[in-house]
Design a protein around this motif. Sequence first.
Motif, mmCIF file in Angstrom:
data_model
loop_
_atom_site.group_PDB
_atom_site.id
_atom_site.type_symbol
_atom_site.label_atom_id
_atom_site.label_comp_id
_atom_site.label_asym_id
_atom_site.label_seq_id
_atom_site.Cartn_x
_atom_site.Cartn_y
_atom_site.Cartn_z
ATOM 1 N N LYS A 114 0.820 -1.216 0.000
ATOM 2 C CA LYS A 114 0.000 0.000 0.000
ATOM 3 C C LYS A 114 0.853 1.265 0.000
ATOM 4 N N SER A 115 2.167 1.099 -0.058
ATOM 5 C CA SER A 115 3.034 2.242 0.192
ATOM 6 C C SER A 115 3.911 2.709 -0.965
ATOM 7 N N PRO A 116 3.638 2.341 -2.231
ATOM 8 C CA PRO A 116 4.582 2.726 -3.282
ATOM 9 C C PRO A 116 4.802 4.232 -3.405
ATOM 10 N N ASP A 117 3.783 5.027 -3.103
ATOM 11 C CA ASP A 117 3.906 6.476 -3.232
ATOM 12 C C ASP A 117 4.019 7.182 -1.883
ATOM 13 N N ALA A 118 4.126 6.411 -0.806
ATOM 14 C CA ALA A 118 4.200 7.002 0.526
ATOM 15 C C ALA A 118 5.616 7.486 0.824
ATOM 16 N N GLY A 119 5.714 8.391 1.785
ATOM 17 C CA GLY A 119 7.023 8.906 2.157
ATOM 18 C C GLY A 119 7.756 8.010 3.120
ATOM 19 N N ALA A 120 7.013 7.266 3.956
ATOM 20 C CA ALA A 120 7.629 6.395 4.954
ATOM 21 C C ALA A 120 6.600 5.417 5.489
ATOM 22 N N PRO A 139 9.798 -6.083 -1.824
ATOM 23 C CA PRO A 139 10.034 -5.320 -3.059
ATOM 24 C C PRO A 139 11.471 -4.827 -3.123
ATOM 25 N N LEU A 140 11.965 -4.616 -4.325
ATOM 26 C CA LEU A 140 13.332 -4.121 -4.478
ATOM 27 C C LEU A 140 13.469 -2.715 -3.905
ATOM 28 N N GLN A 141 12.412 -1.933 -4.010
ATOM 29 C CA GLN A 141 12.420 -0.582 -3.466
ATOM 30 C C GLN A 141 11.122 -0.338 -2.711
ATOM 31 N N TYR A 142 11.237 0.287 -1.561
ATOM 32 C CA TYR A 142 10.062 0.701 -0.799
ATOM 33 C C TYR A 142 10.465 1.854 0.111
ATOM 34 N N PRO A 143 9.491 2.591 0.653
ATOM 35 C CA PRO A 143 9.813 3.779 1.448
ATOM 36 C C PRO A 143 10.625 3.437 2.696
ATOM 37 N N PRO A 144 11.277 4.421 3.292
ATOM 38 C CA PRO A 144 11.992 4.194 4.550
ATOM 39 C C PRO A 144 11.052 3.627 5.615
ATOM 40 N N VAL A 145 11.553 2.686 6.392
ATOM 41 C CA VAL A 145 10.775 2.062 7.461
ATOM 42 C C VAL A 145 11.356 2.482 8.802
ATOM 43 N N LEU A 146 10.516 3.033 9.669
ATOM 44 C CA LEU A 146 10.923 3.421 11.019
ATOM 45 C C LEU A 146 10.099 2.604 12.001
ATOM 46 N N VAL A 147 10.748 2.005 12.986
ATOM 47 C CA VAL A 147 10.036 1.139 13.922
ATOM 48 C C VAL A 147 10.254 1.598 15.356
ATOM 49 N N VAL A 148 9.235 1.380 16.185
ATOM 50 C CA VAL A 148 9.330 1.625 17.622
ATOM 51 C C VAL A 148 9.400 0.262 18.292
ATOM 52 N N ALA A 149 10.515 -0.009 18.977
ATOM 53 C CA ALA A 149 10.732 -1.308 19.617
ATOM 54 C C ALA A 149 11.087 -1.088 21.083
ATOM 55 N N ARG A 163 18.301 -5.967 20.086
ATOM 56 C CA ARG A 163 19.057 -4.854 19.503
ATOM 57 C C ARG A 163 19.992 -5.321 18.383
ATOM 58 N N THR A 164 20.625 -6.458 18.581
ATOM 59 C CA THR A 164 21.550 -6.961 17.566
ATOM 60 C C THR A 164 20.821 -7.246 16.254
ATOM 61 N N LEU A 165 19.654 -7.860 16.365
ATOM 62 C CA LEU A 165 18.879 -8.159 15.163
ATOM 63 C C LEU A 165 18.390 -6.878 14.493
ATOM 64 N N LEU A 166 18.019 -5.894 15.305
ATOM 65 C CA LEU A 166 17.609 -4.607 14.743
ATOM 66 C C LEU A 166 18.761 -3.975 13.967
ATOM 67 N N ALA A 167 19.954 -4.017 14.559
ATOM 68 C CA ALA A 167 21.121 -3.456 13.885
ATOM 69 C C ALA A 167 21.397 -4.182 12.569
ATOM 70 N N GLN A 168 21.195 -5.494 12.561
ATOM 71 C CA GLN A 168 21.400 -6.267 11.333
ATOM 72 C C GLN A 168 20.387 -5.875 10.261
ATOM 73 N N MET A 169 19.149 -5.614 10.681
ATOM 74 C CA MET A 169 18.118 -5.202 9.727
ATOM 75 C C MET A 169 18.431 -3.826 9.152
ATOM 76 N N ILE A 170 18.959 -2.941 10.008
ATOM 77 C CA ILE A 170 19.342 -1.614 9.527
ATOM 78 C C ILE A 170 20.529 -1.721 8.579
ATOM 79 N N GLU A 171 21.472 -2.576 8.928
ATOM 80 C CA GLU A 171 22.639 -2.758 8.069
ATOM 81 C C GLU A 171 22.229 -3.300 6.703
ATOM 82 N N ALA A 172 21.229 -4.174 6.695
ATOM 83 C CA ALA A 172 20.729 -4.739 5.453
ATOM 84 C C ALA A 172 19.760 -3.802 4.738
ATOM 85 N N ARG A 173 19.516 -2.643 5.351
ATOM 86 C CA ARG A 173 18.621 -1.612 4.809
ATOM 87 C C ARG A 173 17.183 -2.108 4.672
ATOM 88 N N LEU A 174 16.789 -3.034 5.534
ATOM 89 C CA LEU A 174 15.392 -3.442 5.616
ATOM 90 C C LEU A 174 14.610 -2.428 6.445
#
Length: 215
Positions: A114-120, A139-149, A163-174
């Motif tokens: 639902k987010s192809p044209d969304a900002g985040a 998808p190969l491209q999608y908006p920036p994802v911000l999470v509250v954990a 935290r380690t898994l979160l850092a890995q997801m950020i490193e992988a740009r998920l």
Amino acid sequence: MRFSLSALASATILSFMVAGCTPKETQALLAPSEALGKVLAEETAKAAGAKKQIILINPDASWGPTSLAEKAFKAALSKQGFSIASVKSVNVGDPMKSGQVGLKAADFLEALQKSPDAGAVVSFAGAPLLDKASAAGLPLQYPPVLVVATASLGDVPGIGNDRTLLAQMIEARLVQEAIIDGTEAASPTGGKPDADRELFGQHFQILRASDSGTR
């Protein structure tokens, strides 16, 4: 990525504390979560840029009412000229039963559709529980994802992630950013102190690419 029972216990204790407090004391207890929502709105606006519509993911009613943090986020986001394009309310599971608790991969994928044209995309349901197969289906491209954990969203429990898994997801740009519990190092601003940022920094911190080793 299992839900921490200690996080649930902390949120439960907080709810009892709030119930026995005066209005002024209650405000003091809940103020950090309100600051969280306001800071998250600022971070979302930066990530979204010129695209003013945001996709929101939150726990459904079985988890509890809409949290104070989410309410503060929506109000602050609106003041900055942004709007919620759609809300995906998800069943995050039951922390008192066996099995994973959190944002299921299928629900995350549906929100992204639902987010192809969304900002985040902003998740109050924590980070998505992705295995290799589900990550490959993103998808190969999608908006920036911000999470509250965080352990608490003010008046309802939060959904934490390792935290380690979160850092890995950020490193992988998920995921682009994740807000977690902890104390954020103060940084000189050179201008008028931001009360919300200062309060936020006393209780939470933001994991970004620079924190996880990503460049």
